[in-house]
Write an enzyme that holds these catalytic residues in place. Structure first.
Site, PDB file in Angstrom:
ATOM      1  CB  SER A  14      -0.876  -0.021   1.261  1.00 17.32           C
ATOM      2  OG  SER A  14      -1.990   0.816   1.138  1.00 17.32           O
ATOM      3  N   PRO A  15       0.389   2.349  -0.584  1.00 14.27           N
ATOM      4  CG  PRO A  15      -0.626   3.733  -2.132  1.00 14.27           C
ATOM      5  CD  PRO A  15      -0.860   2.492  -1.345  1.00 14.27           C
TER       6      PRO A  15
ATOM      7  CB  CYS B 171       3.352   9.536   3.502  1.00 17.81           C
ATOM      8  SG  CYS B 171       2.072  10.077   2.336  1.00 17.81           S
TER       9      CYS B 171
ATOM     10  CB  ALA C 210       0.115  10.319  -1.263  1.00 15.15           C
TER      11      ALA C 210
ATOM     12  CD  GLN D 133      -2.236   6.966  -2.929  1.00 12.89           C
ATOM     13  OE1 GLN D 133      -1.562   7.637  -2.143  1.00 12.89           O
ATOM     14  NE2 GLN D 133      -3.170   6.106  -2.521  1.00 12.89           N
TER      15      GLN D 133
ATOM     16  CE1 TYR E  60      -4.174  14.045   2.960  1.00  8.55           C
ATOM     17  CE2 TYR E  60      -4.369  11.720   2.371  1.00  8.55           C
ATOM     18  CZ  TYR E  60      -3.866  12.714   3.204  1.00  8.55           C
ATOM     19  OH  TYR E  60      -3.085  12.393   4.285  1.00  8.55           O
TER      20      TYR E  60
ATOM     21  NE  ARG F  76      -5.788   3.133  -0.649  1.00 11.82           N
ATOM     22  CZ  ARG F  76      -4.853   2.755   0.236  1.00 11.82           C
ATOM     23  NH1 ARG F  76      -4.270   3.650   1.023  1.00 11.82           N
ATOM     24  NH2 ARG F  76      -4.489   1.497   0.326  1.00 11.82           N
TER      25      ARG F  76
ATOM     26  CG  LEU G  64      -5.623  -2.814  11.716  1.00 11.13           C
ATOM     27  CD1 LEU G  64      -6.476  -2.748  12.975  1.00 11.13           C
ATOM     28  CD2 LEU G  64      -4.146  -2.667  12.064  1.00 11.13           C
TER      29      LEU G  64
ATOM     30  NE  ARG H 282      -1.155   0.721  10.755  1.00 12.74           N
ATOM     31  CZ  ARG H 282      -2.210   1.034  11.493  1.00 12.74           C
ATOM     32  NH1 ARG H 282      -2.041   1.493  12.723  1.00 12.74           N
ATOM     33  NH2 ARG H 282      -3.426   0.892  11.019  1.00 12.74           N
TER      34      ARG H 282
END
Length: 357
Positions: free
Chosen positions: A22-23, A25, A57, A99, A181, A229, A300, A323
């Site tokens: 996943s993107p 930052c 992003a 992304q 965003y 997304r 998660l 994560r």
């Protein structure tokens, strides 16, 4: 064969398994440029066996950055550094994705470990923009309400970023319409109070995302996939709903989108979100079933059997790790062993590959 390790073809690209990074930052760029941190961070996930790696992003304009430390893709000079990363990812068996994003009213903040506060103009900050002059929190300055001409410029920024993404060697684009965003700000009634063609009705609120999708798809080669997304719910009364996400997914599918990455929340600070293992998977399942489009599940997802169950049960077509990938860059290699699947390890690491007795 565990379903988590079956291939998935989207247009002309085949993912070797269903694990996507996943993107995330990293807040480690300067003027939008990549550096060795990004190469090592992303490259380790390719070595670790992920099928698709999505860059964080990446702002389509300087004003679209969440922080001054975000990656960007608004000028030609950004391309060589990005190309260095995509070449490495592809050389190690991963598909390189990016992304594309505009932070809207959540731009011009400091990085999390620098406090996360609004950056004032005196310290290099800038005026944020949004569909309406409604700040994210009460103690922040109100964003500038975009004019129609400024909206058209943002659409053009996405078009240019798409062209630069192709030059940089990316094979997948994900448009960031989630987490409060800019694109999410337009389609959520909690942040969009406009009365023109970009506000009010569902059709008007989703207009910007659809127009950005159309220019991106027109610029992006037919054989390469396009992902969007979304935040499938605002988790707030009067906000964006899962039913609207299904409706939006159908419109995106008609415009050439190949997969919906289903996240949630982020548009209001006080949302009550029932966080727990796999808490967002239900939305990927609903969009996949009711809009008849491939989906990605995120949130998660932390162990191999959980990920396998999501794919095997048909709740989603890919799982996106964030994560857990930070904790274990080699999650796909370890998951394969746990699920009894023999996958190739990099030859440099072969001596450490676990063997079943």
């Amino acid at each position: 064969m565990a379903q988590l390790f079956t291939p998935l073809t989207l247009r002309g690209i085949t993912l070797k398994n269903r694990i996507v990074i996943s993107p995330m930052c990293q807040y480690s760029a300067e003027d939008g440029f990549t550096n060795d941190w990004h190469l090592v961070h992303l490259g380790s996930r390719a070595v670790g066996g992920a099928a698709l790696i999505l860059l964080e992003a990446t702002a389509v304009s300087a004003e679209g950055r969440i922080t001054p430390d975000d990656l960007g893709i608004w000028k030609d000079e950004h391309v060589p550094g990005l190309r260095r990363i995509t070449d490495f990812l592809k050389a190690h068996g991963a598909v390189a994705g990016i992304q594309l994003a505009h932070a809207g009213r959540k731009a011009s903040h400091s990085s999390p470990w620098k406090g996360g506060a609004v950056v004032p103009a005196s310290e290099g900050g800038w005026t944020t923009v949004s569909p309406s002059a409604v700040p994210f929190t009460e103690n922040e300055p109100a964003p500038h309400e975009l004019t129609l001409a400024e909206i058209q410029q943002i659409i053009e920024d996405f078009r240019v970023a798409t062209r630069l993404s192709l030059e940089a060697g990316f094979q997948v684009i994900e448009l960031h319409g989630a987490h409060g965003y800019l694109l999410h700000e337009f389609f959520s009634p909690l942040s969009n109070r406009r009365t023109d063609q970009y506000g009010g009705s569902f059709e008007n609120r989703v207009r910007l995302l659809l127009e950005v999708t159309e220019v991106t798809r027109a610029e992006w080669p037919t054989e390469l996939p396009l992902i969007v997304r979304i935040s499938a719910t605002d988790w707030t009364e009067g906000g964006w709903t899962p039913a609207e996400s299904v409706q939006l997914a159908k419109l995106l599918k008609d415009r050439g989108v190949d997969l919906i990455d289903c996240s949630t929340g982020g548009n209001v600070p006080a949302a009550q979100i029932p966080v727990g293992p796999g808490y967002q998977v239900q939305f990927a399942e609903q969009v996949k079933r009711e809009a008849s489009i491939p989906t990605g599940a995120v949130g998660l997802i932390t162990d191999a059997r959980q990920a396998e169950d999501i794919i095997a049960s048909g709740q989603a077509d890919v799982v996106l790790l964030a994560r857990e990938s930070l904790r274990d860059p080699y999650f796909p290699l370890h998951a394969a062993f746990e699920l009894g699947v023999d996958v190739a390890w990099p030859p440099q690491y072969e001596r450490a590959k676990p063997r079943r007795r």
